[in-house]
Design an enzyme around this catalytic site. Structure first.
Site, PDB file in Angstrom:
ATOM      1  N   TYR A   7      -9.356  48.893 -34.846  1.00  0.00           N
ATOM      2  CA  TYR A   7      -7.812  48.780 -34.806  1.00  0.00           C
ATOM      3  C   TYR A   7      -7.122  48.577 -33.583  1.00  0.00           C
ATOM      4  O   TYR A   7      -7.841  49.042 -32.467  1.00  0.00           O
ATOM      5  CB  TYR A   7      -7.066  49.646 -35.710  1.00  0.00           C
ATOM      6  N   LYS A  63     -12.124  51.796 -30.922  1.00  0.00           N
ATOM      7  CA  LYS A  63     -11.155  52.148 -31.708  1.00  0.00           C
ATOM      8  C   LYS A  63     -11.269  51.860 -32.987  1.00  0.00           C
ATOM      9  O   LYS A  63     -10.953  51.000 -33.667  1.00  0.00           O
ATOM     10  CB  LYS A  63      -9.967  51.357 -31.060  1.00  0.00           C
ATOM     11  N   GLU A 120     -10.271  63.914 -24.304  1.00  0.00           N
ATOM     12  CA  GLU A 120      -8.920  63.515 -24.355  1.00  0.00           C
ATOM     13  C   GLU A 120      -7.919  63.982 -25.423  1.00  0.00           C
ATOM     14  O   GLU A 120      -8.338  65.298 -25.816  1.00  0.00           O
ATOM     15  CB  GLU A 120      -9.186  61.871 -24.776  1.00  0.00           C
ATOM     16  N   LEU A 126     -11.506  57.316 -25.571  1.00  0.00           N
ATOM     17  CA  LEU A 126     -10.925  56.145 -25.753  1.00  0.00           C
ATOM     18  C   LEU A 126     -10.326  55.523 -24.487  1.00  0.00           C
ATOM     19  O   LEU A 126      -9.731  56.321 -23.716  1.00  0.00           O
ATOM     20  CB  LEU A 126      -9.540  55.860 -26.700  1.00  0.00           C
TER      21      LEU A 126
HETATM   22  N1  PDD Z   1      -3.825  56.202 -30.281  1.00  0.00           N
HETATM   23  N2  PDD Z   1      -7.111  58.278 -27.310  1.00  0.00           N
HETATM   24  C1  PDD Z   1      -7.151  58.241 -28.498  1.00  0.00           C
HETATM   25  C2  PDD Z   1      -8.077  59.160 -29.491  1.00  0.00           C
HETATM   26  C3  PDD Z   1      -5.930  57.551 -29.058  1.00  0.00           C
HETATM   27  O1  PDD Z   1      -5.800  57.529 -30.582  1.00  0.00           O
HETATM   28  C4  PDD Z   1      -5.123  56.590 -28.607  1.00  0.00           C
HETATM   29  C5  PDD Z   1      -3.909  55.992 -28.882  1.00  0.00           C
HETATM   30  C6  PDD Z   1      -5.236  56.968 -27.036  1.00  0.00           C
HETATM   31  C7  PDD Z   1      -4.223  56.172 -25.926  1.00  0.00           C
HETATM   32  O2  PDD Z   1      -4.473  54.812 -25.823  1.00  0.00           O
HETATM   33  P1  PDD Z   1      -3.558  53.832 -25.607  1.00  0.00           P
HETATM   34  O3  PDD Z   1      -2.961  54.314 -24.221  1.00  0.00           O
HETATM   35  O4  PDD Z   1      -4.366  52.612 -25.522  1.00  0.00           O
HETATM   36  O5  PDD Z   1      -2.529  53.867 -26.606  1.00  0.00           O
HETATM   37  C8  PDD Z   1      -6.301  57.792 -26.667  1.00  0.00           C
HETATM   38  C9  PDD Z   1      -2.916  55.052 -30.817  1.00  0.00           C
HETATM   39  C10 PDD Z   1      -1.429  55.176 -30.081  1.00  0.00           C
HETATM   40  C11 PDD Z   1      -2.842  55.308 -32.243  1.00  0.00           C
HETATM   41  O6  PDD Z   1      -4.066  55.640 -32.991  1.00  0.00           O
HETATM   42  O7  PDD Z   1      -1.815  55.256 -33.005  1.00  0.00           O
END
Ligand code: PDD
Length: 286
Positions: A31, A145, A177, A201
């Site tokens: 996703y 993801k 993270e 991620l």
């Molecule tokens: N999540 N690490 C993890 C495990 C995450 O789920 C997310 C973001 C990030 C940050 O990535 P980005 O800057 O590309 O949003 C890091 C999204 C927002 C979610 O699962 O809803």
């Protein structure tokens, strides 16, 4: 709310997926979450590039070319009422009799929805948020993801149970993270972030923050970060597409630095908001 499912736009109440969908049965899918400001998707090409990385890792074929994704995403944004949105996009390996092995020759399920995006308000940025720490017990492909998010869900709930908003993850004594975000530190006047790899991620917001730091000559270091450094940081931030850059001011009940959002956060947040405004004013890409 209008969503997209397998070639059709329809009201979300009318969108149905089989109980045999491998997303439902195995969490066998990937996703993306794409923020949209004033109907402009933010860093869309970068999100689509990361989607391709996740699809490759999951050995799923991408059903659409970049131009088709652009078109579908813009149509989804235009079909919904909000100016700021967060587009959620998911692909699964499709519908088949339950068997772990890949089913041959079936189409993926492609689903997209969008919600109103309400970025953190000024009040929250003035106080910062609380976080807890936990051992990062996820698998070793956190760079994908994937929709199979049970470990992240359990880890994030630890924060909620403690009245906090995020769980900061430590693997073998080093920062990886957050349960749903990337984590940055400020130490000795520099921004410090863990390196990309299989254990986190590659955040799109993470990249934006580092780009803005470089453009504005803010010192930054990309390196392994020990638990001790996390616990003694001057500032701690979380970043994500929906929460932008947010200061963490309490960790496991202890104040982070002075216990208030720090000066480096104020600087980075100003750069981030200015960059967002530029994106919003840009002519719409086709
Ligand atoms: N999540 N690490 C993890 C495990 C995450 O789920 C997310 C973001 C990030 C940050 O990535 P980005 O800057 O590309 O949003 C890091 C999204 C927002 C979610 O699962 O809803």
């Amino acid at each position: 709310m209008t969503c997209y499912l397998n070639g059709e736009f329809k009201p979300i109440e009318e969108a149905c997926v089989s109980v045999l969908d491998r997303g439902f049965i195995f969490g066998d899918g990937v996703y993306e979450v794409i923020p949209v400001y004033s109907r402009h998707p933010f860093r869309l090409d970068e999100h689509l590039k990361r989607l391709q990385h996740s699809l490759d890792g999951a050995r799923l074929a991408n059903p659409y070319a970049a131009g088709q994704w652009h078109d579908l995403i813009h149509r989804l944004i235009d079909a919904n009422p909000w100016s700021d949105q967060s587009v959620y996009l998911q692909l699964t390996r499709g519908v088949a009799k339950r068997d772990h092995a890949f089913p041959p020759g079936i189409p993926p399920t492609v689903f997209m929805m969008t919600n109103e995006l309400v970025p953190p308000g000024e009040a929250l940025k003035r106080t910062g948020v609380a976080a807890v720490t936990a051992v990062d017990n996820r698998w070793a492909r956190c760079d994908l993801k994937a929709t199979s998010l049970l470990p992240n869900v359990l880890l994030r709930q630890l924060a909620v149970d403690a009245g906090a908003v995020e769980t900061v993850l430590l693997r073998e004594g080093f920062l990886t993270e957050g349960a749903a975000s990337n984590i940055f530190l400020v130490r000795a006047g520099a921004i410090v972030a863990p390196p990309k790899g299989h254990l986190m991620l590659p955040g799109i917001t993470y990249d934006v923050v580092l780009e803005l730091a470089r453009e504005n000559e803010i010192p930054c270091e990309i390196r392994e970060i020990s638990e001790f450094e996390v616990r003694t940081a001057e500032e701690l931030w979380l970043t994500s597409s929906t929460r932008e850059v947010l200061p963490i001011t309490r960790l496991d009940g202890q104040p982070v630095g002075a216990g208030r959002p720090g000066p480096m956060f104020a600087r980075m947040n100003a750069h981030y908001q200015a960059y967002k405004n530029l994106v919003m004013r840009a002519p719409k890409a086709s």
